[in-house]
Design a protein around this motif. Sequence first.
Motif, PDB file in Angstrom:
ATOM      1  N   SER A 203       5.870   2.241  -5.482  1.00 35.93           N
ATOM      2  CA  SER A 203       4.691   3.231  -5.843  1.00 35.93           C
ATOM      3  C   SER A 203       3.762   2.510  -6.481  1.00 35.93           C
ATOM      4  O   SER A 203       2.368   2.706  -5.946  1.00 35.93           O
ATOM      5  N   ILE A 204       3.949   1.743  -7.441  1.00 39.70           N
ATOM      6  CA  ILE A 204       2.779   0.848  -8.175  1.00 39.70           C
ATOM      7  C   ILE A 204       2.150  -0.037  -7.055  1.00 39.70           C
ATOM      8  O   ILE A 204       0.992  -0.328  -7.039  1.00 39.70           O
ATOM      9  N   TYR A 205       3.025  -0.638  -6.051  1.00 33.68           N
ATOM     10  CA  TYR A 205       2.412  -1.408  -4.996  1.00 33.68           C
ATOM     11  C   TYR A 205       1.401  -0.663  -4.249  1.00 33.68           C
ATOM     12  O   TYR A 205       0.213  -1.027  -4.074  1.00 33.68           O
ATOM     13  N   THR A 206       1.666   0.718  -3.957  1.00 30.47           N
ATOM     14  CA  THR A 206       0.805   1.448  -3.408  1.00 30.47           C
ATOM     15  C   THR A 206      -0.496   1.792  -3.888  1.00 30.47           C
ATOM     16  O   THR A 206      -1.611   1.782  -3.322  1.00 30.47           O
ATOM     17  N   LEU A 207      -0.255   2.017  -5.121  1.00 28.59           N
ATOM     18  CA  LEU A 207      -1.315   2.444  -5.917  1.00 28.59           C
ATOM     19  C   LEU A 207      -2.474   1.402  -5.926  1.00 28.59           C
ATOM     20  O   LEU A 207      -3.464   1.554  -6.281  1.00 28.59           O
ATOM     21  N   GLN A 208      -1.821   0.335  -6.185  1.00 32.05           N
ATOM     22  CA  GLN A 208      -2.668  -1.139  -6.450  1.00 32.05           C
ATOM     23  C   GLN A 208      -3.352  -1.399  -5.202  1.00 32.05           C
ATOM     24  O   GLN A 208      -4.422  -1.849  -5.054  1.00 32.05           O
ATOM     25  N   ARG A 209      -2.677  -1.237  -3.879  1.00 31.21           N
ATOM     26  CA  ARG A 209      -3.168  -1.740  -2.875  1.00 31.21           C
ATOM     27  C   ARG A 209      -4.687  -0.313  -2.691  1.00 31.21           C
ATOM     28  O   ARG A 209      -5.566  -0.761  -2.059  1.00 31.21           O
TER      29      ARG A 209
END
Length: 260
Positions: A203-209
Motif C-alpha cells: 500500500s505504501i509502495y502504491t501511495l509513493q508511486r
Amino acid sequence: MECKNCGTPQRTDFNYCPHCGAKVIRNRLTFKNLSHDITERYFDLDNTFLKTFIHLFTKPELIIDGYISGIRRKYLNPISYLGIALTLSGLLIFLMQKIFVIKMDMDVFNQGVNPEFYEKITPVIYDFSSLVFILLIPVFAFAGWLTFNRQGYVFSEYLVVFLYTLAQWSIVSFPISLFVLIFAPQEYMTLSAIMLPLMVVYSIYTLQRINKFSAGQLILRTFLFVALGIIGYFGIVIVFYGILFATGTITLEDLKPIKN
C-alpha cells in the motif's frame, strides 16, 4: 438493428456499438462462446485482467491516476477488480471451512483462551471476513488521504486507490494461500501474520508511486499512515466484538481464560 446495451440504432455490419462500445452479440449463448468471452475478458493480455494485474505492480500510478482522470476502458475498473478478489477470497474461505479445516489460534500470549470461544468466533470470522476486508478500504483510504496526498485527491478518489490496491493484494495472496493450504496447512496462520504487514508495505509502495515524496517525507508519512491504519483496524475490531456481545453471540464468560 439496435444495440442491446444502450438501444442506439446501428448498422448490421457493426461489431461494436459506436455509442457505448459494447460488443455486438449475434450468437446464442453456448458453453464454447461463454468460455471464449470469459477468457477474452479476463485473460487476454491486450484486454483487461492481466494488464491490470501486471501494471498494478509495475506502474500502479498509471492505472489509478488514469482512472481518476477519466481513462476508463484501458484497464479493468476497480469495482470489477474487487469483485474478482472477493470471489477468490470466498473460494479460499470455502476450502478452509469444508476441506482443510484450519484451526485459528488466537492464544498469542499463551493465556489459556477458552475453547468454547474458538467454537463461537471461528464461523463468525469466516462469515464476515469479506465484510471486514471491504471495511478496510475506507480505513486505508482515509489514512492515505490524510498522509499521502501530494496530488490533491479527494477522499472518494482515495477510495479508488485502495479498491485497486487491496484487491490486488487479495488476488496475489490467493495462489500463495492455496499453496500453503495444500502442502503445509499447519502454517496457514503464520502465513496470514506475514501477509498483513506485506499488504501495508505494498500500500505504501502504491501511495509513493502516486505522490513521489522524498525519503525523509516518506518515512514520516509512512509512520503516520501505519498509525492511522492500526487505529482504524482496531476500531473495526471493537465494533465487531461490540455487535457480537450485543447479539449474544459471545459473552464475558467466553473471554475468561482457562487454567492450565
